[in-house]
Design a protein around this motif. Structure first.
Motif, PDB file in Angstrom:
ATOM      1  N   MET A   1       0.849  -1.195   0.000  1.00 44.96           N
ATOM      2  CA  MET A   1       0.000   0.000   0.000  1.00 44.96           C
ATOM      3  C   MET A   1       0.884   1.245   0.000  1.00 44.96           C
ATOM      4  N   LYS A   2       0.633   2.138  -0.956  1.00 43.97           N
ATOM      5  CA  LYS A   2       1.482   3.318  -1.116  1.00 43.97           C
ATOM      6  C   LYS A   2       1.498   4.187   0.142  1.00 43.97           C
ATOM      7  N   LEU A   3       0.327   4.322   0.767  1.00 46.39           N
ATOM      8  CA  LEU A   3       0.220   5.156   1.967  1.00 46.39           C
ATOM      9  C   LEU A   3       1.116   4.637   3.080  1.00 46.39           C
ATOM     10  N   LYS A   4       1.097   3.331   3.308  1.00 51.58           N
ATOM     11  CA  LYS A   4       1.939   2.747   4.355  1.00 51.58           C
ATOM     12  C   LYS A   4       3.417   2.909   4.028  1.00 51.58           C
ATOM     13  N   LYS A   5       3.775   2.714   2.751  1.00 49.78           N
ATOM     14  CA  LYS A   5       5.184   2.872   2.361  1.00 49.78           C
ATOM     15  C   LYS A   5       5.670   4.288   2.606  1.00 49.78           C
ATOM     16  N   LEU A   6       4.819   5.277   2.328  1.00 50.23           N
ATOM     17  CA  LEU A   6       5.184   6.677   2.551  1.00 50.23           C
ATOM     18  C   LEU A   6       5.366   6.958   4.034  1.00 50.23           C
ATOM     19  N   ILE A   7       4.469   6.422   4.856  1.00 48.50           N
ATOM     20  CA  ILE A   7       4.584   6.626   6.309  1.00 48.50           C
ATOM     21  C   ILE A   7       5.804   5.883   6.838  1.00 48.50           C
ATOM     22  N   ASP A   8       6.021   4.654   6.369  1.00 42.53           N
ATOM     23  CA  ASP A   8       7.200   3.887   6.794  1.00 42.53           C
ATOM     24  C   ASP A   8       8.490   4.660   6.517  1.00 42.53           C
ATOM     25  N   SER A   9       8.538   5.310   5.361  1.00 43.54           N
ATOM     26  CA  SER A   9       9.760   6.030   4.977  1.00 43.54           C
ATOM     27  C   SER A   9      10.023   7.238   5.860  1.00 43.54           C
ATOM     28  N   ASN A  10       8.974   7.719   6.533  1.00 46.76           N
ATOM     29  CA  ASN A  10       9.133   8.855   7.439  1.00 46.76           C
ATOM     30  C   ASN A  10       9.405   8.426   8.876  1.00 46.76           C
ATOM     31  N   MET A  11       9.302   7.139   9.140  1.00 48.00           N
ATOM     32  CA  MET A  11       9.483   6.632  10.497  1.00 48.00           C
ATOM     33  C   MET A  11      10.963   6.356  10.778  1.00 48.00           C
ATOM     34  N   THR A  12      11.778   7.400  10.730  1.00 44.79           N
ATOM     35  CA  THR A  12      13.197   7.253  11.064  1.00 44.79           C
ATOM     36  C   THR A  12      13.357   7.127  12.576  1.00 44.79           C
ATOM     37  N   ASN A  13      14.379   6.380  13.012  1.00 43.77           N
ATOM     38  CA  ASN A  13      14.633   6.176  14.446  1.00 43.77           C
ATOM     39  C   ASN A  13      13.379   5.684  15.170  1.00 43.77           C
ATOM     40  N   PHE A  14      12.666   4.711  14.539  1.00 43.23           N
ATOM     41  CA  PHE A  14      11.375   4.316  15.092  1.00 43.23           C
ATOM     42  C   PHE A  14      11.467   3.733  16.492  1.00 43.23           C
ATOM     43  N   ASN A  15      12.516   2.997  16.799  1.00 42.87           N
ATOM     44  CA  ASN A  15      12.631   2.414  18.136  1.00 42.87           C
ATOM     45  C   ASN A  15      12.683   3.490  19.215  1.00 42.87           C
ATOM     46  N   ILE A  16      13.432   4.565  18.929  1.00 41.45           N
ATOM     47  CA  ILE A  16      13.500   5.672  19.889  1.00 41.45           C
ATOM     48  C   ILE A  16      12.154   6.386  19.942  1.00 41.45           C
ATOM     49  N   LEU A  17      11.546   6.582  18.780  1.00 35.63           N
ATOM     50  CA  LEU A  17      10.237   7.232  18.715  1.00 35.63           C
ATOM     51  C   LEU A  17       9.202   6.456  19.521  1.00 35.63           C
ATOM     52  N   ARG A  18       9.224   5.126  19.385  1.00 29.94           N
ATOM     53  CA  ARG A  18       8.277   4.283  20.119  1.00 29.94           C
ATOM     54  C   ARG A  18       8.490   4.410  21.625  1.00 29.94           C
ATOM     55  N   GLU A  19       9.746   4.479  22.058  1.00 32.07           N
ATOM     56  CA  GLU A  19      10.045   4.648  23.480  1.00 32.07           C
ATOM     57  C   GLU A  19       9.508   5.975  23.994  1.00 32.07           C
ATOM     58  N   ILE A  20       9.668   7.029  23.195  1.00 31.65           N
ATOM     59  CA  ILE A  20       9.163   8.345  23.586  1.00 31.65           C
ATOM     60  C   ILE A  20       7.642   8.311  23.705  1.00 31.65           C
ATOM     61  N   CYS A  21       6.991   7.663  22.747  1.00 30.31           N
ATOM     62  CA  CYS A  21       5.529   7.560  22.778  1.00 30.31           C
ATOM     63  C   CYS A  21       5.060   6.743  23.981  1.00 30.31           C
ATOM     64  N   ASP A  22       5.774   5.657  24.276  1.00 31.17           N
ATOM     65  CA  ASP A  22       5.438   4.847  25.455  1.00 31.17           C
ATOM     66  C   ASP A  22       5.552   5.691  26.722  1.00 31.17           C
ATOM     67  N   ARG A  23       6.617   6.481  26.794  1.00 34.96           N
ATOM     68  CA  ARG A  23       6.830   7.326  27.972  1.00 34.96           C
ATOM     69  C   ARG A  23       5.721   8.365  28.099  1.00 34.96           C
ATOM     70  N   CYS A  24       5.313   8.917  26.968  1.00 31.85           N
ATOM     71  CA  CYS A  24       4.226   9.893  26.975  1.00 31.85           C
ATOM     72  C   CYS A  24       2.929   9.255  27.461  1.00 31.85           C
ATOM     73  N   LEU A  25       2.587   8.094  26.903  1.00 37.81           N
ATOM     74  CA  LEU A  25       1.337   7.428  27.267  1.00 37.81           C
ATOM     75  C   LEU A  25       1.353   6.896  28.693  1.00 37.81           C
ATOM     76  N   ASN A  26       2.529   6.671  29.238  1.00 39.41           N
ATOM     77  CA  ASN A  26       2.650   6.220  30.631  1.00 39.41           C
ATOM     78  C   ASN A  26       2.790   7.385  31.614  1.00 39.41           C
ATOM     79  N   THR A  27       2.628   8.612  31.091  1.00 37.35           N
ATOM     80  CA  THR A  27       2.742   9.829  31.901  1.00 37.35           C
ATOM     81  C   THR A  27       4.098   9.877  32.603  1.00 37.35           C
TER      82      THR A  27
END
Length: 219
Positions: free
Chosen positions: A1-27
């Motif tokens: 799917m083109k949309l997913k590929k475009l979003i995937d290409s913007n997800m640089t440093n995803f592991n760090i990004l995911r950690e930041i999001c987890d920290r945000c959601l865990n207050t």
């Protein structure tokens, strides 16, 4: 799917990004200090550079007022004479917003983290204008959504950066861009389901789109 590929290409440093999001959601942003999270929201709402202005200013406040014990809770911050911190931040509107939110949240629970999370999880986007926080003068939909995210709600804030990046992706994938705030939030939440990401991940991805070097500096 083109949309997913475009979003995937913007997800640089995803592991760090995911950690930041987890920290945000865990207050757990700002070492779990809810006063600083509220200040973060209030200062960010002015529209200045987050990494170059907001973060450094909050760190100064943290060193002068939090680490010294002068402010140790939402209730103590609610009584704070913010003129004492004008040398750090001179915008009266920001201080008013922060102190009024602190005043309200301090009535929800005696535990600051619990207060923010209880409020966030019992607030509803569809009725946001009637929410006690949203009724505070100076709090708009973007600020409301940002605070909900730090309180554990997996959603997105429709600020100009988020809209620009997401709409650019939509256009590249040959979809219509979405500009109306409520529809935009729902669109991003739907995109998240379709692409396997969380709404908060799509939101923060846009912030790091042009600031990838700053990702490690996120408090």
């Amino acid at each position: 799917m083109k949309l997913k590929k475009l979003i995937d290409s913007n997800m640089t440093n995803f592991n760090i990004l995911r950690e930041i999001c987890d920290r945000c959601l865990n207050t757990e942003r700002w070492q779990g200090n809810v006063v600083l999270m509220v200040l973060d929201m209030a200062f960010t709402s002015v529209g200045v550079s987050y990494f170059n202005v907001v973060v450094p200013k909050i760190k100064i406040f943290q060193n002068e007022f939090i680490k010294t014990g002068r402010i140790n809770s939402l209730s103590s911050f609610a009584q704070f004479n913010y003129k004492e911190a004008f040398h750090i931040w001179k915008n009266i509107r920001s201080w008013h917003v922060a102190c009024e939110i602190a005043k309200f949240l301090s009535t929800v629970s005696e535990n600051d983290r619990e207060s923010l999370r209880l409020w966030a999880n019992n607030s509803f986007l569809e009725n946001w204008m009637n929410d006690p926080v949203a009724k505070i003068k100076g709090v708009g939909l973007i600020s409301y959504q940002y605070l909900r995210m730090m309180g554990g709600v997996d959603t997105v804030m429709p600020d100009k950066i988020v809209k620009k990046v997401i709409n650019d992706i939509l256009i590249q994938a040959q979809y219509e861009p979405v500009y109306e705030n409520m529809r935009f939030i729902k669109t991003v939440e739907l995109l998240a389901k379709k692409t396997g990401y969380r709404p908060i991940e799509l939101c923060w991805m846009t912030w790091f789109h042009e600031n990838s070097a700053k990702i490690s500096e996120m408090p």
